[in-house]
Design a protein around this motif. Structure first.
Motif, PDB file in Angstrom:
ATOM      1  N   ARG A  73      15.812   0.280  -1.590  1.00  0.00           N
ATOM      2  CA  ARG A  73      15.556   1.723  -1.583  1.00  0.00           C
ATOM      3  C   ARG A  73      16.607   2.396  -2.448  1.00  0.00           C
ATOM      4  NH1 ARG A  73      15.300   3.761   4.093  1.00  0.00           N
ATOM      5  NH2 ARG A  73      17.520   4.068   3.849  1.00  0.00           N
ATOM      6  N   GLU A  74      16.155   3.194  -3.405  1.00  0.00           N
ATOM      7  CA  GLU A  74      17.016   3.868  -4.376  1.00  0.00           C
ATOM      8  C   GLU A  74      17.977   2.899  -5.057  1.00  0.00           C
ATOM      9  OE1 GLU A  74      17.232   5.799  -1.168  1.00  0.00           O
ATOM     10  OE2 GLU A  74      15.538   7.020  -1.790  1.00  0.00           O
ATOM     11  N   GLY A  75      17.481   1.714  -5.407  1.00  0.00           N
ATOM     12  CA  GLY A  75      18.278   0.744  -6.147  1.00  0.00           C
ATOM     13  C   GLY A  75      19.266  -0.048  -5.325  1.00  0.00           C
ATOM     14  N   ARG A  76      19.195   0.021  -3.999  1.00  0.00           N
ATOM     15  CA  ARG A  76      20.139  -0.692  -3.141  1.00  0.00           C
ATOM     16  C   ARG A  76      19.378  -1.597  -2.184  1.00  0.00           C
ATOM     17  NH1 ARG A  76      25.421  -0.439  -1.861  1.00  0.00           N
ATOM     18  NH2 ARG A  76      26.015  -0.848   0.267  1.00  0.00           N
ATOM     19  N   VAL A  77      19.807  -2.856  -2.109  1.00  0.00           N
ATOM     20  CA  VAL A  77      19.179  -3.799  -1.183  1.00  0.00           C
ATOM     21  C   VAL A  77      19.607  -3.432   0.227  1.00  0.00           C
ATOM     22  CG1 VAL A  77      18.942  -6.210  -0.526  1.00  0.00           C
ATOM     23  CG2 VAL A  77      19.255  -5.609  -2.920  1.00  0.00           C
ATOM     24  N   LEU A  78      18.626  -3.234   1.115  1.00  0.00           N
ATOM     25  CA  LEU A  78      18.927  -2.846   2.489  1.00  0.00           C
ATOM     26  C   LEU A  78      18.749  -3.989   3.475  1.00  0.00           C
ATOM     27  CD1 LEU A  78      17.163   0.619   2.612  1.00  0.00           C
ATOM     28  CD2 LEU A  78      19.560   0.142   2.238  1.00  0.00           C
ATOM     29  N   LYS A  79      17.709  -4.791   3.296  1.00  0.00           N
ATOM     30  CA  LYS A  79      17.390  -5.821   4.282  1.00  0.00           C
ATOM     31  C   LYS A  79      16.664  -6.963   3.612  1.00  0.00           C
ATOM     32  CE  LYS A  79      15.156  -6.397   8.785  1.00  0.00           C
ATOM     33  NZ  LYS A  79      15.805  -7.637   8.945  1.00  0.00           N
ATOM     34  N   LEU A  80      16.919  -8.157   4.101  1.00  0.00           N
ATOM     35  CA  LEU A  80      16.195  -9.342   3.648  1.00  0.00           C
ATOM     36  C   LEU A  80      15.333  -9.839   4.795  1.00  0.00           C
ATOM     37  CD1 LEU A  80      18.992 -11.268   1.737  1.00  0.00           C
ATOM     38  CD2 LEU A  80      17.207  -9.828   0.786  1.00  0.00           C
ATOM     39  N   GLU A  81      14.090 -10.191   4.475  1.00  0.00           N
ATOM     40  CA  GLU A  81      13.167 -10.743   5.454  1.00  0.00           C
ATOM     41  C   GLU A  81      12.535 -11.981   4.861  1.00  0.00           C
ATOM     42  OE1 GLU A  81      10.369  -7.688   6.283  1.00  0.00           O
ATOM     43  OE2 GLU A  81      11.849  -6.357   7.178  1.00  0.00           O
ATOM     44  N   GLY A  82      12.001 -12.827   5.703  1.00  0.00           N
ATOM     45  CA  GLY A  82      11.319 -14.010   5.222  1.00  0.00           C
ATOM     46  C   GLY A  82       9.991 -13.651   4.573  1.00  0.00           C
ATOM     47  N   ASN A  83       9.648 -14.360   3.518  1.00  0.00           N
ATOM     48  CA  ASN A  83       8.376 -14.145   2.842  1.00  0.00           C
ATOM     49  C   ASN A  83       7.296 -14.895   3.616  1.00  0.00           C
ATOM     50  OD1 ASN A  83       6.209 -13.908   1.110  1.00  0.00           O
ATOM     51  ND2 ASN A  83       7.395 -14.367  -0.728  1.00  0.00           N
ATOM     52  N   PRO A  84       6.282 -14.190   4.123  1.00  0.00           N
ATOM     53  CA  PRO A  84       5.264 -14.881   4.915  1.00  0.00           C
ATOM     54  C   PRO A  84       4.453 -15.893   4.111  1.00  0.00           C
ATOM     55  CG  PRO A  84       4.776 -12.521   4.726  1.00  0.00           C
ATOM     56  CD  PRO A  84       6.089 -12.762   4.068  1.00  0.00           C
ATOM     57  N   GLU A  85       4.479 -15.812   2.786  1.00  0.00           N
ATOM     58  CA  GLU A  85       3.734 -16.757   1.959  1.00  0.00           C
ATOM     59  C   GLU A  85       4.581 -17.969   1.554  1.00  0.00           C
ATOM     60  OE1 GLU A  85       1.816 -14.808  -1.291  1.00  0.00           O
ATOM     61  OE2 GLU A  85       1.036 -13.221  -0.011  1.00  0.00           O
ATOM     62  N   SER A  86       5.811 -18.048   2.052  1.00  0.00           N
ATOM     63  CA  SER A  86       6.693 -19.161   1.714  1.00  0.00           C
ATOM     64  C   SER A  86       6.270 -20.414   2.468  1.00  0.00           C
ATOM     65  CB  SER A  86       8.144 -18.810   2.072  1.00  0.00           C
ATOM     66  OG  SER A  86       8.975 -19.930   1.929  1.00  0.00           O
ATOM     67  N   GLY A  87       6.091 -21.508   1.725  1.00  0.00           N
ATOM     68  CA  GLY A  87       5.744 -22.775   2.355  1.00  0.00           C
ATOM     69  C   GLY A  87       6.924 -23.448   3.016  1.00  0.00           C
ATOM     70  N   ILE A  88       8.128 -23.036   2.658  1.00  0.00           N
ATOM     71  CA  ILE A  88       9.330 -23.660   3.207  1.00  0.00           C
ATOM     72  C   ILE A  88       9.670 -23.084   4.573  1.00  0.00           C
ATOM     73  CG2 ILE A  88      11.814 -23.992   2.872  1.00  0.00           C
ATOM     74  CD1 ILE A  88      11.256 -23.940  -0.131  1.00  0.00           C
ATOM     75  N   SER A  89       9.712 -21.764   4.662  1.00  0.00           N
ATOM     76  CA  SER A  89      10.194 -21.136   5.898  1.00  0.00           C
ATOM     77  C   SER A  89       9.089 -20.489   6.721  1.00  0.00           C
ATOM     78  CB  SER A  89      11.237 -20.074   5.564  1.00  0.00           C
ATOM     79  OG  SER A  89      10.645 -19.047   4.781  1.00  0.00           O
ATOM     80  N   GLY A  90       7.914 -20.303   6.149  1.00  0.00           N
ATOM     81  CA  GLY A  90       6.820 -19.704   6.906  1.00  0.00           C
ATOM     82  C   GLY A  90       7.075 -18.268   7.310  1.00  0.00           C
ATOM     83  N   GLY A  91       7.829 -17.525   6.517  1.00  0.00           N
ATOM     84  CA  GLY A  91       8.075 -16.120   6.818  1.00  0.00           C
ATOM     85  C   GLY A  91       9.317 -15.849   7.638  1.00  0.00           C
ATOM     86  N   LYS A  92      10.144 -16.842   7.821  1.00  0.00           N
ATOM     87  CA  LYS A  92      11.371 -16.653   8.606  1.00  0.00           C
ATOM     88  C   LYS A  92      12.576 -17.015   7.744  1.00  0.00           C
ATOM     89  CE  LYS A  92       9.067 -17.845  12.906  1.00  0.00           C
ATOM     90  NZ  LYS A  92       7.735 -17.786  12.368  1.00  0.00           N
ATOM     91  N   ILE A  93      13.726 -16.424   8.064  1.00  0.00           N
ATOM     92  CA  ILE A  93      14.972 -16.823   7.419  1.00  0.00           C
ATOM     93  C   ILE A  93      16.046 -16.958   8.488  1.00  0.00           C
ATOM     94  CG2 ILE A  93      14.512 -15.901   5.129  1.00  0.00           C
ATOM     95  CD1 ILE A  93      16.166 -13.482   5.782  1.00  0.00           C
ATOM     96  N   CYS A  94      17.042 -17.759   8.180  1.00  0.00           N
ATOM     97  CA  CYS A  94      18.116 -18.034   9.135  1.00  0.00           C
ATOM     98  C   CYS A  94      19.182 -16.932   9.085  1.00  0.00           C
ATOM     99  CB  CYS A  94      18.742 -19.394   8.829  1.00  0.00           C
ATOM    100  SG  CYS A  94      19.561 -19.469   7.226  1.00  0.00           S
TER     101      CYS A  94
END
Length: 157
Positions: A73-94
């Protein structure tokens, strides 16, 4: 035993609470000039103030290389979430992936190349780092007008 009754105790508590609240008001980093608030004069087309945009990327906090979505938002990273289309993590991150935002904005992160000499690590300019690489790689160095490639561990993206 003290002569402090309940009514006097509540008066002292109210006055000290109000004083602590008022002490926190004013003299912020913006008012003191340490921090400057600047608005976008010519914002990018996709920038809407107050609305976050998600970008897909790959997490590099550990060797797994999970797919992530970064809320910007406004050029600043606020939050990271898992990509639901990721075959590795299935939408989750550690937890390491969640801490990626803190690593990105950490004031102690390396911002310049570092040279390890006898006295430990010392910051050097990019030109000096290129000269050191060229010297170490020899006369057939690929640094003459071309980019250099670094071989790393498993990185996807």
């Amino acid at each position: 035993m003290s002569n402090l009754d309940r009514r006097d105790f509540l008066k002292v508590l109210g006055i000290s609470g109000a004083a602590a609240t008022l002490a926190g008001c004013g003299h912020t980093s913006i008012e003191s000039g340490v921090e400057e608030v600047m608005s976008y004069v010519h914002p990018q087309d996709f920038v809407v103030p107050g609305i976050g945009v998600f970008y897909a990327s790959t997490c590099a906090q550990c060797g797994s290389g999970c797919g992530i979505m970064g809320k910007v938002r406004e050029g600043r990273v606020l939050k990271l979430e898992g990509n639901p289309e990721s075959g590795i993590s299935g939408g989750k991150i550690c937890g390491l992936g969640q801490a990626g935002v803190q690593a990105h904005y950490n004031p102690d992160r390396l911002r310049t190349p570092m040279y390890k000499g006898e006295g430990g690590l010392t910051p050097v300019s990019w030109e000096t780092a290129h000269q050191i690489l060229e010297q170490r790689l020899g006369p057939n160095s690929p640094l003459k007008g071309e980019e250099i490639a670094f071989l790393t561990g498993g990185v996807s993206g």
